[in-house]
Design a protein around this motif. Structure first.
Motif, short mmCIF file in Angstrom:
data_model
loop_
_atom_site.label_atom_id
_atom_site.label_comp_id
_atom_site.label_asym_id
_atom_site.label_seq_id
_atom_site.Cartn_x
_atom_site.Cartn_y
_atom_site.Cartn_z
N UNK A 118 -4.31 -26.61 128.14
CA UNK A 118 -4.67 -26.46 129.55
C UNK A 118 -3.48 -25.85 130.29
N UNK A 119 -3.75 -25.35 131.49
CA UNK A 119 -2.66 -24.78 132.27
C UNK A 119 -1.62 -25.84 132.61
N UNK A 120 -2.08 -27.06 132.93
CA UNK A 120 -1.15 -28.14 133.24
C UNK A 120 -0.26 -28.47 132.07
N UNK A 176 10.00 -28.22 130.04
CA UNK A 176 10.90 -29.04 129.23
C UNK A 176 11.76 -28.22 128.28
N UNK A 177 11.51 -26.93 128.19
CA UNK A 177 12.25 -26.09 127.25
C UNK A 177 13.66 -25.82 127.74
N UNK A 198 2.54 -37.58 125.46
CA UNK A 198 2.07 -37.43 126.85
C UNK A 198 2.77 -36.31 127.60
N UNK A 199 2.63 -35.10 127.12
CA UNK A 199 3.25 -33.95 127.77
C UNK A 199 2.70 -33.84 129.20
N UNK A 234 -2.14 -37.98 133.38
CA UNK A 234 -3.25 -37.18 133.91
C UNK A 234 -3.35 -35.84 133.17
N UNK A 235 -2.22 -35.21 132.91
CA UNK A 235 -2.22 -33.94 132.18
C UNK A 235 -2.73 -34.16 130.76
#
Length: 292
Positions: free
Chosen positions: A136-138, A146-147, A190-191, A195-196
């Motif tokens: 997903x975009x999220x 995080x990169x 849980x990236x 909700x994401x």
């Protein structure tokens, strides 16, 4: 309006980050952007406008106009639309949106998208992250955030837009056959937060329900695992040719030799055999969604 150091504007209604940086290693992209810039300059001069006057008329800074004309900045669609109207180009500059549409994406992503657009079959095993076509975009934005080293806002917008554009693969006619195997851990991580993650699981269920798509989950508790060498991707084309790559084979380089491809297909076939079936996998994803 104020112009900051990179040529973007802030205030007076102007949008931040109105263009994309040009990758100097992307020779074809550099040539396209340079040609578009020369056309913009020619039309501006023919209209009797200075760069600062054009910038004021379209809502951007003089520095940005010079960067676009010099081929050092990729203009956004609205920049071309407004410029076309102000200089009276009659749609000729606005039409160049097609020329820069692909250039704004990183070259390696464009090359991959072109291959995917021709493929009749895609096989992909991912072990660290959810496959980009399924994200997903999220999820994408949280992942890129995080990169390290950190992406700039400009870089983030480019890679997200490029990855979203690759989704056209799901809308092709005729439909390609798409097979994905995901490690269980990629679904549990849980990236982006709860909700994401829920939205990502819902996306997997939606895509996994398509008749041309197979999503399988590799359980973490498998004792024997032929995918420990890393990700595997194989794309097959209508003429019978194919290209593939794997982190654990051939130094990670793309290969098209039939003997090398057979090795990748053998590994992928064994991974699929060890994974949950597509039906079991969707049930497992539904279970994770219920627990989230």
């Amino acid at each position: 309006m104020t112009v900051v150091g990179d040529g973007t504007e802030q205030g007076d209604g102007a949008a931040d980050e109105p263009g994309w940086e040009v990758d100097p290693d992307d020779e074809s992209g550099v040539a396209v952007v340079a040609a578009v810039g020369r056309q913009i300059r020619a039309w501006r001069e023919a209209a009797g406008l200075r760069a600062g006057e054009l910038g004021a008329a379209i809502g951007y800074g003089e520095d940005l106009v010079y960067k676009v004309e010099g081929g050092r900045r990729i203009p956004r669609p609205e920049f071309l639309d407004r410029t076309d109207e102000v200089v009276g180009a009659g749609g000729k500059l606005a039409a160049m949106k097609r020329d820069v549409a692909e250039v704004r994406y990183p070259k390696k992503v464009r090359d991959l998208a072109k291959l995917e657009a021709k493929a009749v079959q895609v096989e992909a095993y991912h072990h660290h992250n959810i496959n980009g076509l399924l994200q997903t975009e999220g999820h994408m934005r949280a992942l890129f955030a995080s990169w390290l080293p950190a992406y700039t806002l400009d870089e983030t917008e480019r890679v997200v837009a490029a990855r979203l554009a690759r989704r056209s693969l799901f809308d092709r006619d005729p439909l390609p056959s798409l097979s994905f195997v995901q490690e269980e851990v990629t679904l549990r991580r849980p990236v982006g937060g709860a909700a994401v993650r829920r939205g990502q699981l819902e996306r997997l269920l939606e895509v996994g329900g398509l008749r041309n798509v197979s999503i399988q989950v590799m359980p973490t508790h498998r004792e024997e695992h032929p995918g420990t060498g890393g990700l595997i991707e194989v794309l097959k084309f209508p003429d019978g040719s194919a290209v593939g790559r794997s982190e654990g084979a051939f130094s990670g380089r793309p290969v098209s030799d039939p003997k090398q491809l057979r090795i990748l297909e053998l590994r992928y076939g064994m991974i699929r055999a060890q994974a949950l079936s597509p039906r079991e996998s969707l049930a497992f994803i539904e279970q994770l969604l219920g627990e989230s």
